[in-house]
Design an enzyme around this catalytic site. Structure first.
Site, PDB file in Angstrom:
ATOM      1  N   GLY A 180       8.979  -5.127  -0.992  1.00 46.26           N
ATOM      2  CA  GLY A 180       9.850  -5.117   0.187  1.00 46.26           C
ATOM      3  C   GLY A 180      11.044  -4.166   0.141  1.00 46.26           C
ATOM      4  O   GLY A 180      11.941  -4.286   0.964  1.00 46.26           O
ATOM      5  N   ASP A 197       0.925  -5.534   4.012  1.00 47.14           N
ATOM      6  CA  ASP A 197       0.472  -5.413   2.618  1.00 47.14           C
ATOM      7  C   ASP A 197      -0.581  -6.474   2.365  1.00 47.14           C
ATOM      8  O   ASP A 197      -0.606  -7.511   3.037  1.00 47.14           O
ATOM      9  CB  ASP A 197       1.649  -5.588   1.635  1.00 47.14           C
ATOM     10  CG  ASP A 197       1.368  -4.911   0.295  1.00 47.14           C
ATOM     11  OD1 ASP A 197       0.399  -5.314  -0.394  1.00 47.14           O
ATOM     12  OD2 ASP A 197       2.102  -3.983  -0.069  1.00 47.14           O
ATOM     13  N   ASP A 217      -5.168  -5.442   5.014  1.00 51.95           N
ATOM     14  CA  ASP A 217      -5.448  -4.082   4.553  1.00 51.95           C
ATOM     15  C   ASP A 217      -4.944  -3.141   5.651  1.00 51.95           C
ATOM     16  O   ASP A 217      -5.456  -3.172   6.776  1.00 51.95           O
ATOM     17  CB  ASP A 217      -6.965  -3.938   4.344  1.00 51.95           C
ATOM     18  CG  ASP A 217      -7.359  -2.524   3.908  1.00 51.95           C
ATOM     19  OD1 ASP A 217      -6.545  -1.592   4.101  1.00 51.95           O
ATOM     20  OD2 ASP A 217      -8.469  -2.369   3.388  1.00 51.95           O
ATOM     21  N   ASP A 235       3.724   3.559   1.755  1.00 52.07           N
ATOM     22  CA  ASP A 235       3.895   3.728   0.306  1.00 52.07           C
ATOM     23  C   ASP A 235       2.696   3.074  -0.394  1.00 52.07           C
ATOM     24  O   ASP A 235       2.788   2.624  -1.528  1.00 52.07           O
ATOM     25  CB  ASP A 235       5.219   3.058  -0.112  1.00 52.07           C
ATOM     26  CG  ASP A 235       5.720   3.514  -1.487  1.00 52.07           C
ATOM     27  OD1 ASP A 235       5.343   4.618  -1.922  1.00 52.07           O
ATOM     28  OD2 ASP A 235       6.495   2.757  -2.118  1.00 52.07           O
ATOM     29  N   LYS A 264       0.155   9.531  -3.161  1.00 51.15           N
ATOM     30  CA  LYS A 264       0.146   9.147  -4.585  1.00 51.15           C
ATOM     31  C   LYS A 264      -1.017   9.830  -5.290  1.00 51.15           C
ATOM     32  O   LYS A 264      -2.140   9.760  -4.811  1.00 51.15           O
ATOM     33  CB  LYS A 264      -0.038   7.637  -4.710  1.00 51.15           C
ATOM     34  CG  LYS A 264       0.929   6.842  -3.846  1.00 51.15           C
ATOM     35  CD  LYS A 264       1.751   5.937  -4.685  1.00 51.15           C
ATOM     36  CE  LYS A 264       2.706   5.140  -3.823  1.00 51.15           C
ATOM     37  NZ  LYS A 264       3.849   4.667  -4.543  1.00 51.15           N
TER      38      LYS A 264
HETATM   39  C1  LIG Z   1       4.225   1.097  -4.624  1.00 53.09           C
HETATM   40  S1  LIG Z   1       3.885  -0.438  -3.879  1.00 53.09           S
HETATM   41  C2  LIG Z   1       4.960  -0.403  -2.494  1.00 53.09           C
HETATM   42  C3  LIG Z   1       6.424  -0.637  -2.813  1.00 53.09           C
HETATM   43  C4  LIG Z   1       7.244  -0.833  -1.564  1.00 53.09           C
HETATM   44  N1  LIG Z   1       7.272   0.374  -0.752  1.00 53.09           N
HETATM   45  C5  LIG Z   1       8.652  -1.233  -1.881  1.00 53.09           C
HETATM   46  O1  LIG Z   1       9.576  -0.508  -1.487  1.00 53.09           O
HETATM   47  O2  LIG Z   1       8.866  -2.281  -2.468  1.00 53.09           O
HETATM   48  C6  LIG Z   1       2.332  -0.185  -3.175  1.00 53.09           C
HETATM   49  C7  LIG Z   1       1.770  -1.353  -2.381  1.00 53.09           C
HETATM   50  O3  LIG Z   1       0.597  -0.926  -1.719  1.00 53.09           O
HETATM   51  C8  LIG Z   1      -0.171  -2.112  -1.501  1.00 53.09           C
HETATM   52  N2  LIG Z   1      -1.512  -1.735  -1.060  1.00 53.09           N
HETATM   53  C9  LIG Z   1      -2.493  -1.085  -1.754  1.00 53.09           C
HETATM   54  N3  LIG Z   1      -3.558  -0.876  -0.952  1.00 53.09           N
HETATM   55  C10 LIG Z   1      -3.252  -1.384   0.274  1.00 53.09           C
HETATM   56  C11 LIG Z   1      -3.915  -1.437   1.526  1.00 53.09           C
HETATM   57  N4  LIG Z   1      -5.147  -0.913   1.684  1.00 53.09           N
HETATM   58  N5  LIG Z   1      -3.293  -2.033   2.569  1.00 53.09           N
HETATM   59  C12 LIG Z   1      -2.042  -2.541   2.427  1.00 53.09           C
HETATM   60  N6  LIG Z   1      -1.359  -2.503   1.261  1.00 53.09           N
HETATM   61  C13 LIG Z   1      -1.962  -1.937   0.200  1.00 53.09           C
HETATM   62  C14 LIG Z   1      -0.084  -2.811  -2.841  1.00 53.09           C
HETATM   63  O4  LIG Z   1      -0.379  -4.184  -2.670  1.00 53.09           O
HETATM   64  C15 LIG Z   1       1.380  -2.562  -3.221  1.00 53.09           C
HETATM   65  O5  LIG Z   1       2.179  -3.660  -2.872  1.00 53.09           O
END
Ligand SMILES: C[S@@+](CC[C@H](N)C(=O)[O-])C[C@H]1O[C@@H](n2cnc3c(N)ncnc32)[C@H](O)[C@@H]1O
Length: 317
Positions: A180, A197, A217, A235, A264
Site C-alpha cells: 500500500g 492486487d 488479477d 508497480d 520490472k
Molecule cells: C512491488 S509490489 C508493489 C508495492 C506497492 N506499489 C507499494 O507501494 O507498496 C508488487 C505487487 O504486485 C502484485 N501482483 C503481481 N501480479 C499481479 C497481478 N497480475 N495483478 C495484481 N497484482 C499483482 C503482488 O501481489 C505485489 O503485491
C-alpha cells in the site's frame, strides 16, 4: 576550453554493466561515466546524462574552480580518479542543495552541471545535464510511520520529474498495490484510489476513506470495467510484455489520461525489445529513477501525448 561532440552517460546506481552493454561503441569509460562521441544515444540505464561536455585545461585547483564558476553556479563533482584533488576543487565551488526534500516540490530550475578529473590538469565538465539533481541523486524527507513500504519514494520521484501529480478527487488505479505504499502516497494527495492486487493491502491503508480495494488479477480487468481514470499506475511484478499488453488496451480505450508504470526486469536480464516499445509510444519517457532498482519507470502524460517536449529524454531530443 573545448566542446566535445558527444555525450557522457552516468550509469544508474549498480548498473554500469547494463549501460556498457547498451553502448558497445563507447569512446571512453571513467569510473561509472561512459562517453560516446558523435550523435546522441538513448541508453536507459543512466542516472544522469551530460548533454554538453567540455574539456577544460587548468594549472591549479583554484583556476579549475574559477573556470567552472565562470560558466555557472552549480557543479556536482564526480570523483573517478584523483579523488582528493576533485574534492579540493569542489570545496572552492558554491555548496550544492543536498538536504532531503519534502514532497511535493517542483524540480529545481537552475542548471546543474557535473565534472570529473581526467588528469591533474584537465577535466571533463558539462554545464547541462539531464537531471536537475547533483549526479542524479537526491533523497526525500521520509515518512517512517505512514507508508507500509518504501516503494512510495519512486512514485514521488516519478511525479516530481513528470512535473504533474494527481490532484484532490482525481481517480487513480493503483495496480499491484499491496502492501500500500503507492496507495498511501496517492491518498495523501487527496486522490480517489482503486487499489488492485491479488494480495491484501495493509488494513490501515485499505480502510482509508478515499481507497477502494479490489482483490483481483489486474491484467484480467478490462479498462471498460474500471471506467475513466485520471492516472493509471502499476508497480505489478510481471514480465514486461504482460504490462505492455495491458497498457496497450488502456491506450486504445482512451480511458486513462496519465500513466506511471514500473517495468520490472527479471533476474539479471534486460528486456530491451519491450522497453523500446514502451519508449516508442508517443509522449513517453522511460527512466531509471534514483529510487528504482532493477526496473525502469515509464511515464506517459496526456499533456506530452498531445505535444511531446523537445528536451531529453523524449525521442528526437
Ligand atoms: C512491488 S509490489 C508493489 C508495492 C506497492 N506499489 C507499494 O507501494 O507498496 C508488487 C505487487 O504486485 C502484485 N501482483 C503481481 N501480479 C499481479 C497481478 N497480475 N495483478 C495484481 N497484482 C499483482 C503482488 O501481489 C505485489 O503485491
Amino acid at each position: 576550453m573545448r566542446e566535445i561532440e558527444g555525450r557522457c552517460y552516468h550509469a544508474a546506481r549498480g548498473f554500469l554493466p547494463h549501460l556498457l552493454a547498451e553502448l558497445p561503441d563507447r569512446d571512453r569509460v571513467d569510473g561509472e561515466l561512459v562517453t560516446a562521441l558523435g550523435p546522441p544515444r538513448r541508453p536507459y540505464w543512466t542516472r544522469n546524462v551530460w548533454l554538453r561536455p567540455l574539456l577544460v585545461e587548468f594549472s591549479s585547483v583554484g583556476e579549475a574552480a574559477k573556470l567552472l564558476r565562470g560558466i555557472q553556479r552549480n557543479w556536482a563533482p564526480l570523483p573517478t580518479r584523483l579523488h582528493r584533488r576533485t574534492a579540493l576543487i569542489a570545496e572552492k565551488l558554491p555548496p550544492l542543495p543536498r538536504r532531503p526534500k519534502a514532497f511535493p516540490f517542483d524540480p529545481p530550475g537552475a542548471p546543474m552541471g557535473a565534472f570529473t578529473l581526467l588528469d591533474e590538469h584537465s577535466l571533463l565538465a558539462s554545464p547541462d545535464c539531464s537531471s536537475p539533481f547533483p549526479n542524479g541523486e537526491f533523497e526525500f524527507m521520509e515518512d517512517r510511520e505512514g507508508p507500509p513500504s518504501r516503494a512510495y519514494r519512486k512514485l514521488w520521484e516519478a511525479l516530481v520529474l513528470a512535473g504533474a501529480r494527481p490532484g484532490p478527487g482525481e481517480r487513480c488505479v493503483d495496480a499491484g498495490a499491496s502492501p500500500g505504499g503507492w496507495t498511501w502516497a496517492l491518498a495523501g494527495l487527496g486522490a480517489e484510489v482503486i487499489a488492485i492486487d491479488r494480495a491484501d493491502l495493509e488494513p490501515r491503508i485499505a480502510s482509508l476513506p478515499s481507497v477502494r480495494v479490489m482483490r483481483h488479477d489486474a491484467f484480467t480487468l478490462k479498462p471498460e470495467e474500471l471506467g475513466q481514470v485520471d492516472w493509471l499506475l502499476s508497480d505489478v511484478i510481471c514480465y514486461p510484455p504482460a504490462l505492455l499488453a495491458w497498457i496497450s488496451k488502456w491506450l486504445e480505450s482512451g480511458l486513462a489520461r496519465n500513466f506511471v508504470c514500473t517495468i520490472k526486469m527479471q533476474g539479471e536480464a534486460f528486456d530491451k525489445a519491450t522497453t523500446d516499445r514502451f519508449a516508442a509510444l508517443p509522449g513517453s519517457r522511460v527512466l531509471h529513477l534514483w529510487h528504482n532498482r532493477h526496473e525502469l519507470t515509464w511515464i506517459n502524460l496526456e499533456r506530452d501525448r498531445l505535444s511531446p517536449p523537445l528536451a531529453w529524454p523524449f525521442p528526437g531530443a
